[in-house]
Design an enzyme around this catalytic site. Structure first.
Site, PDB file in Angstrom:
ATOM      1  N   LYS A 223       1.235  -1.068  -0.038  1.00  0.00           N
ATOM      2  CA  LYS A 223      -0.290   0.118   0.519  1.00  0.00           C
ATOM      3  C   LYS A 223       1.125   0.999   0.337  1.00  0.00           C
ATOM      4  CE  LYS A 223      -4.572  -1.935   2.298  1.00  0.00           C
ATOM      5  NZ  LYS A 223      -4.956  -1.697   2.982  1.00  0.00           N
ATOM      6  N   HIS A 275      -5.014 -11.793  -0.200  1.00  0.00           N
ATOM      7  CA  HIS A 275      -6.556 -11.440  -0.474  1.00  0.00           C
ATOM      8  C   HIS A 275      -7.177 -12.709  -1.529  1.00  0.00           C
ATOM      9  CE1 HIS A 275      -7.488  -7.585   1.252  1.00  0.00           C
ATOM     10  NE2 HIS A 275      -5.486  -7.636   1.111  1.00  0.00           N
TER      11      HIS A 275
END
Length: 356
Positions: A223, A275
């Site tokens: 991120k 994920h």
């Protein structure tokens, strides 16, 4: 005749003499006594093996023609006794034919002396083989010490490398806190919950559990490469923005993939696969079931459970009951069913982590 005779006090070299003729034993002891040895003796092969099993000797003088067990068989059997297999055996016998000599060495003897023998010959050969045996023992002890030191040095180096990796992880955790809405407390809770989940997975070792714990804080490291206007957007992301956000999994992997160190490798796996979903609908690769690394499956469940139960910019915290209902409903879809069972079965332990 006593079974053990100490010729001179302070002697620490033990010699076993095996012969069915007592006079032969006495002759050998009379010759060797001037070199200050401790003697034991046996008059048959089985008696000799009993003595060998119960105690250690530095040298064995062994006759061949004896009742119960001959000398060849005694030698072969003692080579299977762990503490005696390296004890030098000198055959001391009247059998002087070539076949017997060859069989003596084949059985494991280090020397072969035929009767009658000269006193100096016996003294010299016994002394030589005792010195060789002591040298071998010394060298083995030295080699063991060197190996132990080398292992300790290697372990210290490995510990130092792991310590450096941990420091890197902590630094990157601080970077994560400064660039994401995920607090340091979230990262720490995910790490603790991941460790707890891993500890109940039978196939994982202590090393695996430690790797999951130390590497899980890196799950969202990608991120740092996501634009701030997307990362910190207070409302729901658009489809295009979500597509950009999803790239953090691959970006995190790209940051870490080149390291071959244990923790960095674990972190790269977690960053890329946390994920993914059990039913194959996750990202970035659409892996399904056990195609997803167990590290990724563990962190996926810990991350979602903690995220659901804590406030974020875009949502309020869910109740524990609502979060557990969601986890159960998505068992076999989003989450590994076995890991969901662990979470449910040990829920109080996970709630303790949240409270702490």
């Amino acid at each position: 005749m006593n079974r053990e005779i100490i010729v001179k006090s302070g002697s620490d070299i033990r010699i076993l003499i095996v012969d069915d003729v007592s006079e032969n034993i006495q002759v050998a002891m009379n010759i060797l006594k001037e070199d200050s040895y401790t003697f034991s003796f046996a008059t048959d092969g089985q008696e000799a093996l009993n003595l060998i099993v119960s105690g250690g000797f530095d040298l064995i003088l062994l006759d061949i023609m004896m009742p119960k067990l001959n000398g060849f068989d005694v030698c072969r059997r003692l080579k299977k006794i762990e503490h005696a297999k390296h004890t030098p055996v000198i055959f001391l016998t009247a059998k002087a034919d070539a076949d017997s000599i060859a069989e003596g060495f084949e059985a494991g003897g280090v020397d072969y002396i035929t009767k009658p023998f000269h006193a100096n010959e016996l003294l010299s050969r016994v002394k030589t083989h005792i010195e060789l045996s002591q040298s071998r023992t010394f060298l083995q002890k030295y080699a063991d010490e060197v190996e132990t030191k080398a292992k300790l040095q290697a372990q210290r180096l490995a510990d130092e490398i792991e310590k450096n990796q941990c420091e890197m992880i902590y630094i990157l955790m601080e970077v994560m806190e400064s660039t994401s809405d995920e607090t340091g407390q979230h990262i720490k809770r995910v790490a603790e919950m991941s460790r707890l989940l891993a500890s109940y997975v039978p196939s994982l070792s202590e090393s695996d559990i430690n790797s999951v714990f130390l590497a899980s804080p890196m799950h969202d490291i990608g991120k740092i490469a996501i634009p701030k206007e997307i990362l910190h957007k207070p409302g729901k992301l658009t489809e295009e923005e979500m597509t950009v956000m999803k790239t953090h999994a691959e970006k995190g992997y790209e940051l870490l993939k080149n390291s071959k160190r244990r923790l960095s490798t674990a972190a790269s796996i977690i960053a890329k696969e946390h994920h993914e979903k059990w039913d194959g609908t996750g990202y970035p690769l659409g892996l399904k079931g056990e195609e997803i690394h167990i590290y990724g499956r563990i962190v996926a469940l810990a991350d979602v459970f903690d995220a659901l139960t804590h406030k974020r910019q875009y949502k309020n915290a869910w109740t524990i009951d609502d979060a557990i209902t969601y986890i159960k409903d998505n068992s076999g879809k989003h989450f590994d069913p076995a890991l969901v069972d662990i979470l449910i079965d040990h829920l109080p332990e996970f709630l303790d982590i949240m409270k702490q």
